[in-house]
Every structure is written in structure tokens, then in C-alpha cells.
Design a protein around this motif. Sequence first.
Motif, PDB file in Angstrom:
ATOM      1  N   VAL B  17     -22.785  14.258  17.251  1.00  0.00           N
ATOM      2  CA  VAL B  17     -22.176  15.505  16.780  1.00  0.00           C
ATOM      3  C   VAL B  17     -22.812  16.594  17.571  1.00  0.00           C
ATOM      4  N   PRO B  18     -23.884  16.639  18.006  1.00  0.00           N
ATOM      5  CA  PRO B  18     -24.556  17.914  18.676  1.00  0.00           C
ATOM      6  C   PRO B  18     -24.049  17.884  20.089  1.00  0.00           C
ATOM      7  N   VAL B  19     -23.608  16.599  20.565  1.00  0.00           N
ATOM      8  CA  VAL B  19     -22.960  16.609  21.968  1.00  0.00           C
ATOM      9  C   VAL B  19     -21.688  17.202  21.997  1.00  0.00           C
ATOM     10  N   ILE B  20     -20.979  16.812  21.020  1.00  0.00           N
ATOM     11  CA  ILE B  20     -19.617  17.320  20.957  1.00  0.00           C
ATOM     12  C   ILE B  20     -19.599  19.098  20.738  1.00  0.00           C
ATOM     13  N   MET B  24     -18.178  21.937  22.796  1.00  0.00           N
ATOM     14  CA  MET B  24     -17.300  23.129  22.265  1.00  0.00           C
ATOM     15  C   MET B  24     -17.634  24.430  22.781  1.00  0.00           C
ATOM     16  N   PHE B  25     -18.969  24.635  23.088  1.00  0.00           N
ATOM     17  CA  PHE B  25     -19.292  25.850  23.481  1.00  0.00           C
ATOM     18  C   PHE B  25     -18.912  25.895  25.329  1.00  0.00           C
ATOM     19  N   VAL B  26     -19.291  24.801  25.802  1.00  0.00           N
ATOM     20  CA  VAL B  26     -19.274  24.911  27.299  1.00  0.00           C
ATOM     21  C   VAL B  26     -17.835  24.701  27.818  1.00  0.00           C
ATOM     22  N   VAL B  27     -17.204  23.715  27.360  1.00  0.00           N
ATOM     23  CA  VAL B  27     -15.757  23.309  28.050  1.00  0.00           C
ATOM     24  C   VAL B  27     -14.757  24.418  28.111  1.00  0.00           C
ATOM     25  N   PRO B  28     -14.576  25.151  26.917  1.00  0.00           N
ATOM     26  CA  PRO B  28     -13.701  26.167  27.143  1.00  0.00           C
ATOM     27  C   PRO B  28     -13.938  27.471  27.842  1.00  0.00           C
ATOM     28  N   TYR B  29     -15.343  27.571  28.026  1.00  0.00           N
ATOM     29  CA  TYR B  29     -15.834  28.716  29.025  1.00  0.00           C
ATOM     30  C   TYR B  29     -15.949  28.266  30.573  1.00  0.00           C
ATOM     31  N   THR B  30     -15.707  26.784  30.834  1.00  0.00           N
ATOM     32  CA  THR B  30     -15.685  26.642  32.159  1.00  0.00           C
ATOM     33  C   THR B  30     -14.412  25.917  32.583  1.00  0.00           C
ATOM     34  N   LEU B  31     -14.227  24.560  32.159  1.00  0.00           N
ATOM     35  CA  LEU B  31     -12.929  23.650  32.661  1.00  0.00           C
ATOM     36  C   LEU B  31     -11.585  24.428  32.056  1.00  0.00           C
ATOM     37  N   LEU B  32     -11.700  25.075  30.920  1.00  0.00           N
ATOM     38  CA  LEU B  32     -10.457  25.378  30.194  1.00  0.00           C
ATOM     39  C   LEU B  32     -10.367  27.070  30.271  1.00  0.00           C
ATOM     40  N   ARG B  33     -11.225  27.519  30.952  1.00  0.00           N
ATOM     41  CA  ARG B  33     -11.051  29.015  31.187  1.00  0.00           C
ATOM     42  C   ARG B  33      -9.795  29.666  31.378  1.00  0.00           C
ATOM     43  N   THR B  34      -9.029  28.903  32.284  1.00  0.00           N
ATOM     44  CA  THR B  34      -7.733  29.596  32.985  1.00  0.00           C
ATOM     45  C   THR B  34      -6.679  28.873  32.378  1.00  0.00           C
ATOM     46  N   TRP B  38      -1.418  26.640  24.633  1.00  0.00           N
ATOM     47  CA  TRP B  38      -1.912  25.981  23.396  1.00  0.00           C
ATOM     48  C   TRP B  38      -2.730  24.582  23.695  1.00  0.00           C
ATOM     49  N   TYR B  39      -2.308  23.916  24.514  1.00  0.00           N
ATOM     50  CA  TYR B  39      -3.007  22.753  25.095  1.00  0.00           C
ATOM     51  C   TYR B  39      -4.240  22.942  25.928  1.00  0.00           C
ATOM     52  N   GLY B  40      -4.760  24.108  25.679  1.00  0.00           N
ATOM     53  CA  GLY B  40      -6.021  24.490  26.460  1.00  0.00           C
ATOM     54  C   GLY B  40      -7.288  24.399  25.336  1.00  0.00           C
ATOM     55  N   SER B  41      -7.983  25.306  25.169  1.00  0.00           N
ATOM     56  CA  SER B  41      -9.045  25.579  24.421  1.00  0.00           C
ATOM     57  C   SER B  41      -8.788  25.113  22.842  1.00  0.00           C
ATOM     58  N   ALA B  42      -7.652  25.640  22.410  1.00  0.00           N
ATOM     59  CA  ALA B  42      -7.284  25.431  20.879  1.00  0.00           C
ATOM     60  C   ALA B  42      -7.208  23.916  20.855  1.00  0.00           C
ATOM     61  N   LEU B  43      -6.531  23.097  21.517  1.00  0.00           N
ATOM     62  CA  LEU B  43      -6.433  21.807  21.475  1.00  0.00           C
ATOM     63  C   LEU B  43      -7.643  21.230  21.440  1.00  0.00           C
ATOM     64  N   PHE B  44      -8.730  21.340  22.473  1.00  0.00           N
ATOM     65  CA  PHE B  44      -9.858  20.946  22.760  1.00  0.00           C
ATOM     66  C   PHE B  44     -10.567  21.090  21.510  1.00  0.00           C
ATOM     67  N   TRP B  45     -10.664  22.333  21.019  1.00  0.00           N
ATOM     68  CA  TRP B  45     -11.649  22.624  19.565  1.00  0.00           C
ATOM     69  C   TRP B  45     -11.015  21.830  18.439  1.00  0.00           C
ATOM     70  N   THR B  46      -9.766  21.620  18.259  1.00  0.00           N
ATOM     71  CA  THR B  46      -8.962  20.959  17.154  1.00  0.00           C
ATOM     72  C   THR B  46      -9.596  19.419  17.108  1.00  0.00           C
ATOM     73  N   LEU B  47      -9.471  18.764  18.377  1.00  0.00           N
ATOM     74  CA  LEU B  47      -9.582  17.260  18.610  1.00  0.00           C
ATOM     75  C   LEU B  47     -11.318  17.032  18.457  1.00  0.00           C
ATOM     76  N   ALA B  48     -12.085  17.975  18.897  1.00  0.00           N
ATOM     77  CA  ALA B  48     -13.423  17.868  18.820  1.00  0.00           C
ATOM     78  C   ALA B  48     -13.831  17.953  17.241  1.00  0.00           C
ATOM     79  N   THR B  49     -13.023  18.946  16.593  1.00  0.00           N
ATOM     80  CA  THR B  49     -13.480  19.249  15.056  1.00  0.00           C
ATOM     81  C   THR B  49     -13.114  17.885  14.363  1.00  0.00           C
ATOM     82  N   LEU B  50     -11.869  17.405  14.684  1.00  0.00           N
ATOM     83  CA  LEU B  50     -11.393  15.957  14.027  1.00  0.00           C
ATOM     84  C   LEU B  50     -12.307  14.946  14.190  1.00  0.00           C
TER      85      LEU B  50
END
Lengths: 492, 83
Positions: B17-20, B24-34, B38-50
Motif C-alpha cells: 500500500v505505501p508503495v502504491i 500515486m504521487f510520483v508517476v502522474p508528475y513524471t511519466l504521465l505529466r504530458t 482520460w487514460y493518463g493520470s486519471a486512469l492510473f489513480w483509479t486503478l491504483a485505488t482499486l
Amino acid sequence: MDSAWVWIGIGLYFLVATCAALLSRSGTAEDMADYFLGGRRMGGFLSAMSYSATTYSAFMMIGLAGLTYAGGIGALGFELLYLCGVTLVLIFGPRFWRVGRRFGYVTPSEMIGHRYASRSAGAVAAIASFVFLLPYAAVQLTGAGYLVSGMTNGAISFTTGTAVVCFAAIVFAMVAGLRSVVWTDALQSVIMVLSATLVVIIVIHQMGGLGGFLGALEDQPGALTVPGEGYFTLSTFIALSLPWIFFSISNPQVSQRLFTPGSLKDMRRMLIGFLVFGFIYTFVSVFWGFAARVHFPDLEAADGATPALLGSGLVPTPLAIIVMIGILAACVSTIDSIMLTLSSMISRDVVGARRGLSDRIQLAAGKAVIPVVAGLAYWFAQLQLDLIAVLSVSASAGLLVMVPPIIGAFFWKRGTAWGVISSVVLAGSLVLGLEYTGTMLLGQGSGVWGLALAVLVFIGVSLATSAPAERAEEFITAARAPLRRRLVSQGR
Amino acid sequence: MQPSVRKSAHTWLLATVPVIMLAMFVVPYTLLRTVDTWYGSALFWTLATLAVIAVNVAVSAGWSQDEAAAEPEGQLPGQGDEH
């Protein structure tokens, strides 16, 4: 929208919720555990709905929608991080529950006071909770004020909206304590999530289905990335998220609920029910903010996004009224829980513990504190401070200073009362100072500094003072699962 | 499953859980920044939360064996040492 519709809605809500509150009253609650914890016999479903209603308040449908309107998709990430933070209940939920039963705690600050063998530590924790929760209660009233005045274009004033919600909150809390609050909470949670979801479906349909909706968002550069248009810098994102990750143990109005389930099975239902509810509700609120952003791009205040959407022709009037009731009820339920928690803390940990008063007198004192808390929150709300989401987070940032003593209570036998008192006072003062002056040290929010200082002071002062070894052993043993307790006692 | 095996599995699940959440902080601000869709940060955060909700469901399953109806109840806190 015609203000008559709004008044009819408020009248109906008050009628139905009062009936629910009265029906939940089975005799007069005579002791503190019955009044403030529902006799520690709350079932799983009711607990889940009530936990949801307590957590999700004006903040979601108004604040989170406003944050989405102002900053884009970062609002979704921030809120989902909070939801993930509720995983702390997996670690602390059963422990709170076991020690609550074993030692008869009514409030989290009472637990702190007993664990660290110091009533002063409990009183300091209670006072800190009071200082930081009051603005959070006021935020609920502000939300209600904005909602009714926004929906009626000012025909019902902000002041009237806050007064009505304040009155309803006092009535429901006084009727039967937590038992009535839980029932009104459950009722309104169901209404809230169903009606809000229905509105999202209708609005998306009117925008040409999900494809049209997402297309409209993709036409706004930066709406679906962070930092996007610049609102959600990484520092802002951390400053907003960090206090909320620890919300489930730092905020006493929700951590107190860990004492209430009838069994651990009920607690599991509460946890999972809440996670499912929160997941749906987060999406609904964010969709809502985005819909307002597409339809009303020039709103003066971001917190006006939801009232603008409800007051527009996009949502059928009866449905808009039901959603409005759901949001008002959310405000009421959150204030109710905060009032109950604060009054139990003040009566038990500050007044009662000092003078050794009987349970019955403490309960009377607690009930007398409820209108006082409501009055203070009402006064605070009239200041009409900006942006609900940011204010809520500031309040939670202050409560972060409670995290080290709570974690230490269960996992660190060397923690001491002086560690608790000094960390809460120093770090709490730092947060207050930073918030009051609007200072961002090194670009980070007050919660980050408050938590860091609290950890350092708690550990440092604890190591320099003597710990209540026997009490720590007794408490930590009671917090363990029975199987683990047996294994430890057998030396394995 | 043996309780000790289950406990160890739960500990590992909890550790994810702490790793996920860090991701959730790092990936949207780096890999998914551009990735402005909808299948960018929004989808990542959704799947991580699930994934985190699934961990909650799995770990709390052990709570169903009800432990404590028989536990001693409601002992008032001892009179703590005063400061």
C-alpha cells in the motif's frame, strides 16, 4: 431557482430526519458510552453509512467539485489518496476497538491520556482537537450558506442558510446522541449518493454521452494532467494530500467511530462499505466539477460550481432539490459528529477528568457544550473565508500533530506524556502560526512542517523523559489480537 | 490457511500500500505529466485505488473470525498519574 422550492426541500428534510432521529431513540441514554458511542453496539451497514456521512461533507460536493473546477484532474488524485489512506484502519481499527472495550474509552483523547498515564496529555489532545476542528465545522456551515444562496441567486441569504443548518445540527445531536446521528447519517448517505450519481448520468447524457464529455475535457489543455494549468504544483498536491492521508486516525470525529462497532465483523463492513461509497462519491464530485467547468467557465468563485450546476436548467428541479437536501444533510451530519466528539472530549477529558465528576454529570456537561460548539462554528462561518477545500485541509493539517502520539501509543513503549504534550503544543502552534500568516516555508504547506516537528519533538522529548512502562505494556498487550497475545505470552 | 501463513501474506499485502501510494504521487508528475487524456493520470489513480481497496478486502477478511464478544468490557481507565 425559485426559493419556495428550496424551502419546501428543507422542510421535508427536517421532517423526515427528525422522525428518523426520534425513532432511533430507545429510552434515554444515561451514560457516556451509550450517548456518544451508541452503546458500542453499532451494526456494520449503519456504521459504514454514518462513517461515510461524517467524512464526506460540504467538502465533497462543494469543495472537491470547486477544486476540480479550479485545478482539474489533480483533485481526483488528491481525494483518491485520502481514500487509500483509510487503509490505516486495517492497522489501527482493531487496536482502537480492542483497547476501547478493554479500558472503556469514550474519546480518542481519553485513550491518549490513559495510555501515557497523564490526564494532562489527554486534556492537551482534547484542546488541540477543539482548536482545529472548529474551523472544519464552520466550513460545513459555509458550504450550506453558499449552496442555498447560490441556488436561489441570493433570494435566500448566506446567513439564513448557515442558521438553518446550525439549528438542524443541534436538534439531531440533542435528540439521542450518536444513535440518532447515525440514523440520520445513514438516511442521508443513501439519498446523497443515489441522487448525485443520477445527476451525473443526466448531465453526461445531455453533453452527448461519456464520449462527448471526455472530448469536451480533452479540449481544455491541461485539465487531465498535473500540474495541468498550474494549480496543482507538486508542493500544493502534497500539502493538500498529506493531512488527508492520516485523516482516519488524526481526526477524532472519525477515529472515535473505531470504538463503536459491535464486533470486528461490523468494523470490516464499515471499512469496506465506506471504501466503496467513497470511491463512487469521489468520482461523482469530480465529474460534477468538470461538468461545471465545461458549462460555466467564467464563475467568480470555484466553490460556486455545484450551486451553478444545480440552479441551471441542466438538472430537473425536483432532482436538484433532492441533491441539495443530500448536501445540506451532509453538512448537518458532519457538524453533528464534530459537535458530539468535541462535547464528549471537553466534558470527559477536560472538565470531568479534572474534577472526578460522575458519568451522569459529565453527560449533562457534554450536552450543554453542544450548542456552544454550534454557536462558535456559526460565528466562524460568518467570516466567509475563501475556498472550502483549502480551509478544510488547514484544519486537518493541525490535527496531523496528533499522529505521532497515536502511532506511538500502539507501537512505541518509550513514548511519554511529556513527549505528547510538547509535540502537540509546539507543532500545533507552528501550524497555527503558518496558517495565520499564510506562510509557505520552502514552498511546503503547514501540515508537512507540523508533522515533521511533531515527530521530532515526540521522539526527542520521550527519550529524555521516563515512560510509563507498566501502562504501555498493559495497553499494547490489550491492543493485540488474542492469537498474537497468546504467541507473545508463550515467548514465540 | 494457517494463521501464521495468513499473517505473513497479509503483511506483504499491506506493505504494497505505501508503495502504491508513493507511486500515486510520483508517476502522474513524471511519466504521465504530458498524457493529457482520460487514460493518463486519471486512469492510473483509479486503478491504483482499486488495488488498495482489494488489499483492504483481503486483509480484513481475517477479522470475520469474531474474537471479542467475550472480552472483558468497559473497565474505566485507571486513575492516571497526574502531571
